[in-house]
Design an enzyme around this catalytic site. Structure first.
Site, PDB file in Angstrom:
ATOM      1  N   VAL A 147       1.343   4.674   5.856  1.00 59.17           N
ATOM      2  CA  VAL A 147      -0.205   5.090   6.215  1.00 59.17           C
ATOM      3  C   VAL A 147      -0.439   6.443   5.841  1.00 59.17           C
ATOM      4  O   VAL A 147       0.379   7.274   6.857  1.00 59.17           O
ATOM      5  CB  VAL A 147      -0.608   4.667   7.699  1.00 59.17           C
ATOM      6  N   PHE A 185      -1.689  -2.834   8.036  1.00 55.43           N
ATOM      7  CA  PHE A 185      -2.400  -3.757   9.019  1.00 55.43           C
ATOM      8  C   PHE A 185      -1.720  -5.169   9.142  1.00 55.43           C
ATOM      9  O   PHE A 185      -1.893  -5.872   9.970  1.00 55.43           O
ATOM     10  CB  PHE A 185      -3.774  -3.605   8.527  1.00 55.43           C
ATOM     11  N   GLU A 186      -1.466  -5.591   8.108  1.00 57.52           N
ATOM     12  CA  GLU A 186      -0.900  -7.157   8.030  1.00 57.52           C
ATOM     13  C   GLU A 186       0.489  -7.329   8.347  1.00 57.52           C
ATOM     14  O   GLU A 186       1.135  -8.498   8.149  1.00 57.52           O
ATOM     15  CB  GLU A 186      -0.972  -7.514   6.317  1.00 57.52           C
ATOM     16  N   THR A 192     -11.831   9.283   6.299  1.00 58.44           N
ATOM     17  CA  THR A 192     -12.309   8.415   7.401  1.00 58.44           C
ATOM     18  C   THR A 192     -11.294   7.953   8.371  1.00 58.44           C
ATOM     19  O   THR A 192     -10.205   8.494   8.267  1.00 58.44           O
ATOM     20  CB  THR A 192     -12.975   7.137   6.803  1.00 58.44           C
ATOM     21  N   ARG A 234      10.115  11.980   3.746  1.00 59.16           N
ATOM     22  CA  ARG A 234      10.581  11.115   4.785  1.00 59.16           C
ATOM     23  C   ARG A 234      11.116  10.121   4.183  1.00 59.16           C
ATOM     24  O   ARG A 234      11.972   9.247   4.427  1.00 59.16           O
ATOM     25  CB  ARG A 234       9.708  10.498   5.803  1.00 59.16           C
ATOM     26  N   PHE A 262       0.793  -1.046   0.081  1.00 57.49           N
ATOM     27  CA  PHE A 262      -0.067  -0.005  -0.089  1.00 57.49           C
ATOM     28  C   PHE A 262       0.962   1.269   0.099  1.00 57.49           C
ATOM     29  O   PHE A 262       1.940   1.403   0.731  1.00 57.49           O
ATOM     30  CB  PHE A 262      -0.762   0.036   1.342  1.00 57.49           C
ATOM     31  N   HIS A 296     -10.140   5.345   8.955  1.00 61.51           N
ATOM     32  CA  HIS A 296      -9.540   4.140   8.912  1.00 61.51           C
ATOM     33  C   HIS A 296      -7.937   4.117   9.034  1.00 61.51           C
ATOM     34  O   HIS A 296      -7.491   3.163   9.853  1.00 61.51           O
ATOM     35  CB  HIS A 296      -9.597   3.914   7.018  1.00 61.51           C
TER      36      HIS A 296
HETATM   37  N1  INI Z   1      -2.671   0.538   4.298  1.00 66.81           N
HETATM   38  C1  INI Z   1      -1.545   1.115   4.218  1.00 66.81           C
HETATM   39  O1  INI Z   1      -0.445   0.482   4.401  1.00 66.81           O
HETATM   40  N2  INI Z   1      -1.489   2.295   4.324  1.00 66.81           N
HETATM   41  C2  INI Z   1      -2.686   3.106   4.190  1.00 66.81           C
HETATM   42  O2  INI Z   1      -2.590   4.291   4.034  1.00 66.81           O
HETATM   43  C3  INI Z   1      -3.982   2.439   4.208  1.00 66.81           C
HETATM   44  N3  INI Z   1      -5.127   3.164   4.127  1.00 66.81           N
HETATM   45  O3  INI Z   1      -5.203   4.268   4.222  1.00 66.81           O
HETATM   46  O4  INI Z   1      -6.215   2.743   3.925  1.00 66.81           O
HETATM   47  C4  INI Z   1      -4.141   1.175   4.382  1.00 66.81           C
HETATM   48  N4  INI Z   1      -5.050   0.205   4.461  1.00 66.81           N
HETATM   49  C5  INI Z   1      -5.088  -1.247   4.134  1.00 66.81           C
HETATM   50  C6  INI Z   1      -4.761  -1.967   5.366  1.00 66.81           C
HETATM   51  O5  INI Z   1      -3.408  -1.860   5.719  1.00 66.81           O
HETATM   52  C7  INI Z   1      -5.022  -3.335   4.995  1.00 66.81           C
HETATM   53  O6  INI Z   1      -4.249  -3.935   3.981  1.00 66.81           O
HETATM   54  C8  INI Z   1      -6.544  -3.623   4.562  1.00 66.81           C
HETATM   55  O7  INI Z   1      -7.548  -2.981   5.622  1.00 66.81           O
HETATM   56  C9  INI Z   1      -6.676  -5.114   4.573  1.00 66.81           C
HETATM   57  O8  INI Z   1      -6.609  -5.718   5.996  1.00 66.81           O
END
Ligand code: INI
Length: 158
Positions: free
Chosen positions: A85, A61-62, A90, A131, A28, A92
């Site tokens: 991130v 998240f993973e 939102t 960064r 991501f 999230h």
């Molecule tokens: N994951 C990121 O690494 N960076 C982000 O900015 C981000 N946003 O903003 O949504 C993001 N979301 C995905 C998350 O990490 C998971 O992969 C997803 O929710 C599936 O579990």
């Protein structure tokens, strides 16, 4: 006058020769995370590391379960977590960044292996870009922290 003049001081250095590292990096915001990865790999190599494995995950998240698994494997002196991130419209962003941070901290404390946190949590893309420049790259900082911690653990009492 030191309180305990006979006491030891433990420090790690930045000699990565013979050390084994794993990097967990999320796809991501890949243009940013690739730059974190590039700087981390280059820094490890510049300091003598020759054994560096990489695990890609979908998002920040993973990162924690993969970092924990790698740390537990006994194969690595340190694990480096890289992600980005960026705040959207939102909440999230808050959940993802909080879980990444606390999960990475838990992976380190559960395993005793240094698990380095370099997941950018930023309010806009410009902060992320700032960064990962040649002058200041958080991937480089993460690699240096990993080397120092791995070396420190080698000199601490068992
Ligand atoms: N994951 C990121 O690494 N960076 C982000 O900015 C981000 N946003 O903003 O949504 C993001 N979301 C995905 C998350 O990490 C998971 O992969 C997803 O929710 C599936 O579990």
């Amino acid at each position: 006058m030191p309180v305990n003049p006979a006491g030891e001081q433990f420090t790690g250095d930045h000699d990565a020769r013979g050390l084994r590292f794993a990097i967990v990096v999320s796809r991501f915001n890949r243009p940013i995370t690739e730059k974190l990865l590039d700087a981390a790999q280059r820094t490890l190599a510049d300091h003598g590391a020759q054994d560096v494995d990489i695990a890609w995950v979908p998002g920040a998240f993973e990162i924690p379960p993969v970092a924990r698994r790698l740390a537990r494997s006994g194969r690595y002196d340190a694990v480096i977590c890289l992600g980005c991130v960026i705040k959207g419209e939102t909440a999230h962003f808050e959940h993802v960044s909080r879980e990444a941070a606390s999960g990475i901290a838990a992976a380190a404390s559960e395993t005793g292996v240094p698990v380095i946190y370099q997941v950018l949590s930023v309010y806009d893309p410009a902060q992320a870009v700032a960064r990962v420049t040649d002058e200041w790259n958080r991937g480089r900082e993460g690699a240096l922290a990993a080397i120092e911690m791995a070396r420190l653990l080698k000199v601490l009492p068992a």
